[in-house]
Design an enzyme around this catalytic site. Sequence first.
Site, PDB file in Angstrom:
ATOM      1  N   HIS B 154     -85.786 -30.602  50.862  1.00 42.29           N
ATOM      2  CA  HIS B 154     -85.390 -30.325  49.482  1.00 42.29           C
ATOM      3  C   HIS B 154     -86.410 -30.730  48.415  1.00 42.29           C
ATOM      4  O   HIS B 154     -86.226 -31.707  47.693  1.00 42.29           O
ATOM      5  CB  HIS B 154     -84.022 -30.980  49.194  1.00 42.29           C
ATOM      6  CG  HIS B 154     -83.006 -30.620  50.233  1.00 42.29           C
ATOM      7  ND1 HIS B 154     -81.826 -31.278  50.384  1.00 42.29           N
ATOM      8  CD2 HIS B 154     -83.011 -29.651  51.178  1.00 42.29           C
ATOM      9  CE1 HIS B 154     -81.145 -30.737  51.391  1.00 42.29           C
ATOM     10  NE2 HIS B 154     -81.849 -29.746  51.889  1.00 42.29           N
ATOM     11  N   TYR B 258     -74.387 -29.745  37.475  1.00 40.93           N
ATOM     12  CA  TYR B 258     -73.952 -28.710  38.423  1.00 40.93           C
ATOM     13  C   TYR B 258     -73.236 -29.280  39.644  1.00 40.93           C
ATOM     14  O   TYR B 258     -72.935 -28.561  40.595  1.00 40.93           O
ATOM     15  CB  TYR B 258     -75.122 -27.761  38.732  1.00 40.93           C
ATOM     16  CG  TYR B 258     -75.412 -26.949  37.487  1.00 40.93           C
ATOM     17  CD1 TYR B 258     -74.746 -25.757  37.245  1.00 40.93           C
ATOM     18  CD2 TYR B 258     -76.230 -27.456  36.461  1.00 40.93           C
ATOM     19  CE1 TYR B 258     -74.913 -25.067  36.051  1.00 40.93           C
ATOM     20  CE2 TYR B 258     -76.403 -26.769  35.265  1.00 40.93           C
ATOM     21  CZ  TYR B 258     -75.735 -25.570  35.073  1.00 40.93           C
ATOM     22  OH  TYR B 258     -75.880 -24.899  33.879  1.00 40.93           O
TER      23      TYR B 258
END
Lengths: 134, 373
Positions: B154, B258
Amino acid sequence: MKLFSIICLGFVSITCNTIYSQNKDLDESIKRGKDIYQDFCITCHMGNGEGLAGAFPPLAKSDFLMNNRAKSIHAIKYGLQGEVVVNGKKYNSVMASQGLTDDEVADVMNYITNSWGNKNEKIVTVKEVSEVKK
Amino acid sequence: MKKLIFIIPFITIALSACAQQTESSVKAEDPKTLSYTTEVVVSDIPIAWGLEFLPDGSMLITEKAGALIHFKDGVKTNITGAPEVYNRGQGGFLDIKLHPDYANNGWIYMTYASSEGEGTGGNTALMRAKLSGTSLTNQEVLYKAGPNTTRGQHFGSRIVFDNDGYLYFSAGERGDHFVNPQDLTKDNGKIYRLYDDGRIPEDNPFVNTPNAKKAIWSYGHRNPQGMIKHPITGEIWAHEHGPQGGDEINIVKKGKNYGWPVISYGINYDNTILTELTAKEGMEQPLFYWVPSIAPSGFAMVTSDKYPDWKGNLLVGSLKFGYVERLVLENNKVIKREKLFEGVGRVRNVVQAPDGFIYLGVEGKGIVKVIPN
């Protein structure tokens, strides 16, 4: 006679010791390998090494992995591309090298060859990995 | 006792029901007719991560392991002076983007995994430089996320400019989801906003938040690898990888959270539950989520006249299934999904070029062009 038994005992304990320490080394390597697996491999080969039909070959009970030790080390170390057959199914895709160090490759090999029904008592060593050349 | 035994199956059902994920509301279909096909235009590139077009129509391609390739008149040239990349796991050479005013200032922006700075391992960095002949010059590192870690996951990372010239780029949470994405004092799991020279805009949302990383524009992200400027509204849209299930498309707004990993439509890879929550006050809902995951990378909204029947549609690369997904929108809702070019290979990137054609970065191949058949 006494000397003989002492020597015998000595041998037994040395043998025991090596077996014991090899198992211990293997167990520890497998443990480290599990972390590597979860970090670098699980997204494609999945949680139980089952892979994904048509996309990622399985490692669980994989004939490729269990019968091609050096090739598998090579694949993890340098990547693998082109057609491979795993358990009778064809895959034609790419696996990039993950940039692991030799000791990490050894650990993850020991983990995947001793998980999900796979069994391999002969430990993969760092030396063995380092001798697999491009 | 008898009663208890009677209850057991119900408990089991109830438990397994918890582990059930709600599938995407719209399913991906095979196209009924397809008037386009694919053609390899640049071959033999292991992982063509980023792609950009110079004014003369030639291509700049970032290869994950670290090469910057200039492809012109059928010839590949390696550009020297590219950033030194940390090529491990999902990290390496990532995106590339020209400044909107490239014609006048010559700036080229690149993201990559870098081992500069604090700690062993690497983390996402942003550099700009100029192209002079076959070399990059005037290199400036504008941002380096930290600290470094040896984890493989990531890094993000896509770069986008908005209509006002601000630069946005994404950095994934580096596999540390309980540490990074919800903490504004930490890098990773963020989308950043900068001036084109790397300075922090005065109106960034957290400039007055004590100890916050002032470059943060939005947070609670997992791993965004597709980001575009909406061609009509000018908004920034991003998609991101979920865990197992739960990939999302989001409209990226100032200061918004988010939700990762507090809310998610996905579960862990070992099938255990990561979070029971899919929604929470103060956290944004995605415009769309994918269950099961497609592993999205690369993002484009079709505006060109080359594909009249795709106008206004989103195209998303699927690493996992090896296709391009076409999503049809109506009032910002996905109403149809289609699998294009199934079997093309792991699609890393999707770009609409200045010539109006769609180009794909396909792992193990190179650059693939979508043409009428």
